[in-house]
Design a protein around this motif. Structure first.
Motif, PDB file in Angstrom:
ATOM      1  N   SER A  16      69.066  16.341  33.241  1.00 28.16           N
ATOM      2  CA  SER A  16      67.853  16.802  32.558  1.00 28.16           C
ATOM      3  C   SER A  16      66.902  17.536  33.498  1.00 28.16           C
ATOM      4  O   SER A  16      66.054  18.306  33.047  1.00 28.16           O
ATOM      5  N   LEU A  17      67.044  17.304  34.803  1.00 26.29           N
ATOM      6  CA  LEU A  17      66.152  17.981  35.748  1.00 26.29           C
ATOM      7  C   LEU A  17      66.315  19.491  35.690  1.00 26.29           C
ATOM      8  O   LEU A  17      65.375  20.233  35.935  1.00 26.29           O
ATOM      9  N   SER A  18      67.519  19.948  35.361  1.00 25.74           N
ATOM     10  CA  SER A  18      67.766  21.391  35.328  1.00 25.74           C
ATOM     11  C   SER A  18      66.938  22.094  34.271  1.00 25.74           C
ATOM     12  O   SER A  18      66.613  23.277  34.416  1.00 25.74           O
ATOM     13  N   SER A  19      66.616  21.393  33.200  1.00 21.81           N
ATOM     14  CA  SER A  19      65.804  22.010  32.149  1.00 21.81           C
ATOM     15  C   SER A  19      64.327  21.655  32.263  1.00 21.81           C
ATOM     16  O   SER A  19      63.472  22.398  31.783  1.00 21.81           O
ATOM     17  N   ARG A  20      64.013  20.537  32.918  1.00 18.31           N
ATOM     18  CA  ARG A  20      62.619  20.093  32.961  1.00 18.31           C
ATOM     19  C   ARG A  20      61.845  20.702  34.121  1.00 18.31           C
ATOM     20  O   ARG A  20      60.661  21.027  33.979  1.00 18.31           O
TER      21      ARG A  20
END
Length: 544
Positions: free
Chosen positions: A313-317
């Protein structure tokens, strides 16, 4: 889930970049960016980094949901005794309870997870005597008693209980209500959920379609966490229909594989009951949690899925945070440039006005026409200083008006720019002009006291001020100054006096500009967070 030092280093660097990011200007999206930043820090500090550092640590199942869903009763029933208060006053509780097997106590007694919560833990009394112990910095509560709530402005606590009824490798955490009326409770509930290996979402037969549980379910799907749902207080006659409808909603949301458990409506479910449900009512959920704790394969899947989901999820957040930081910097740059331009134009304008003799008007012009017969050197110099102060006040007012027009409708202006201060401006300009006069008088005295050609320093100062501020209308001032000090002395004095005037004008306008943008400078909104967040994410992707 093996410990990978380079991945942990990349995560630590990324965590520091997230922590350094600030969104102080009240721009659209800033509040959301601040919430996302807080959530990211909570997941990194409370879950992801601790889990990757210690893959063998017990699974933490956080029981969360809305007010009155029966979370505390469920936790008590899973343990087999009352370890947390249940009832209608539950929304006021600020000390969540974590229960684990005694052999797992050390995993939670320190700051490995939830480091921001002070520890309050309990060891049950034995043989009628209180038996409790604690490490430095912890608070122990005697024999199963409940810790008094901390002061409203004090740090939140995490009360630790141990019970052998729980299997090794599993801890239950009873979180505050996610929709509590108390803001700090809602924030604490969100923080606790971010620390979970397993999310146990509890809702009721009458509220399973409400926005609150579905907000948590969407977040669980986004992060691909290990999730289980519990519908509490289901009347027997509608149990099948409720289960079917809830299952259809989950299927439509892409969560059809999420385990679902229902608990029938029982006398123990309502306030005033014993706080314990029959073992058969929670047997299915207890067996599911026990398998996750004791089956090595299921345990690995549970912790790895949640950790990998958060990592992914870090890639989008993070790009969203970087974008918000860029918007903040652009707004700060825009407002700063607005003030720079307005005061830059004001400085050029007042230089032209001073050179054109705009100050030699009104009272100053009257004194100049009457000088030296009907006006003294002090009166002329005083009038010219008042005229210069008036020009400076006008220049500042014009600059402030330009800033107000340019910043009209800008939501960041109220936080980034100091308010206009007409009374304070006049006082500060008065001080600056008096300082300029003293310096001018010192220059005139220095030039007038030369042994070669002594002269009256007061007269020299008045003529110098008239020559600098009078323009063409005061051309006689320069001639009289040359007659008083000699051509070389007058030229030297006018050069030095001109530099002094320019410095005074620049100093006043730059000081007022700096005062207006001082709040913005104090916020230290720079382009660094955007670049650093993207760079840290790139390094993390490489290490993954």
């Amino acid at each position: 889930m093996d410990v990978r030092p380079r991945l942990l280093d990349a995560l630590s660097a990324l965590r520091d970049r997230v922590d350094a990011a600030r969104f102080p200007l009240p721009l659209p999206g800033a509040a959301r960016a601040r919430r996302n930043r807080a959530e990211l820090l909570a997941q990194l500090d409370d879950y992801l980094v601790p889990r990757l550092c210690a893959p063998e640590a017990p699974l933490l199942a956080v029981v969360g949901g809305s007010t009155g869903a029966g979370k505390s009763t469920l936790v008590n029933s899973l343990v087999g005794r009352r370890v947390t208060e249940a009832g209608v006053l539950r929304p006021t509780t600020r000390t969540p309870v974590l229960v684990c097997h005694p052999d797992d106590h050390h995993w939670f007694a320190g700051p490995r997870v939830l480091p921001g919560l002070r520890r309050v833990w309990v060891v049950p009394a034995q043989d009628g005597a209180a038996a409790f112990e604690g490490q430095e910095g912890e608070e122990a509560v005697e024999g199963g008693g409940y810790q008094e709530e901390p002061e409203e402005d004090g740090p939140a606590g995490l009360r630790l209980e141990t019970d052998r009824a729980l299997p090794r490798g599993l801890a239950l955490l009873d979180a505050p209500d996610i929709d509590s009326l108390v803001t700090r409770n809602r924030e604490l509930a969100a923080e606790l959920i971010c620390a979970a290996d397993i999310w146990v979402l509890v809702t009721t037969a009458t509220r399973y379609a409400d926005a609150v549980p579905w907000h948590l379910l969407r977040a669980a799907k986004e992060y691909d966490v290990t999730l289980v749902t519990v519908i509490d207080r289901v009347p027997h006659q509608v149990a099948g229909e409720v289960s079917r409808q809830f299952g259809a909603l989950l299927e439509a949301a892409g969560l059809g594989d999420v385990p679902r458990f229902t608990i029938p409506e029982l006398p123990e479910s309502v306030a005033g009951g014993s706080g314990l449900l029959p073992g058969t009512a929670v047997a299915g959920l207890r067996a599911w949690l026990t398998q996750r704790a004791q089956d090595p394969a299921a345990r690995t899947v549970a912790r790895a899925r949640t950790a990998d989901g958060v990592l992914s999820s870090l890639s989008s957040r993070l790009p969203g945070l970087a974008d918000a930081a860029a918007v903040q910097h652009a707004a700060a740059l825009r407002l700063s440039q607005c003030a720079e331009d307005a005061y830059g134009r004001a400085l050029e304008r007042i230089r032209r006005e001073a050179a054109a003799g705009e100050a030699l008007a009104g009272e100053a012009l009257t004194h100049w026409r009457g000088y030296p017969d009907n006006s003294t050197s002090d009166e002329l110099l005083t009038a010219l200083c008042h005229a210069l102060a008036a020009l400076l006040n006008c220049a500042v007012d014009t600059a402030d008006e330009e800033i107000a027009q340019a910043a009209a409708g800008d939501p960041a202006a109220g936080e980034a720019l100091a308010p206009r201060d007409a009374e304070g401006v006049s006082a500060r300009i008065g001080v600056a002009v008096r300082h300029w006069r003293r310096c001018l008088e010192e220059l005139a005295e220095e030039e007038a006291r030369t042994p070669e050609r002594p002269a009256d320093p007061d007269q020299a100062a008045a003529l110098l001020a008239a020559a600098l501020l009078g323009g063409r209308r005061a051309h006689l001032a320069g001639e009289n100054l040359a007659g008083l000090l000699g051509a070389q002395g007058a030229l030297r004095l006018r050069d030095r006096g001109g530099r002094l005037l320019t410095e005074c004008l620049e100093r006043v306008l730059e000081a007022e500009r700096d005062r207006r943008i001082a709040p913005l400078d104090a916020l230290e909104v720079t382009p660094d967070p955007q670049v650093e967040l993207i760079a840290a994410l790139s390094v993390l992707k490489k290490e993954r």
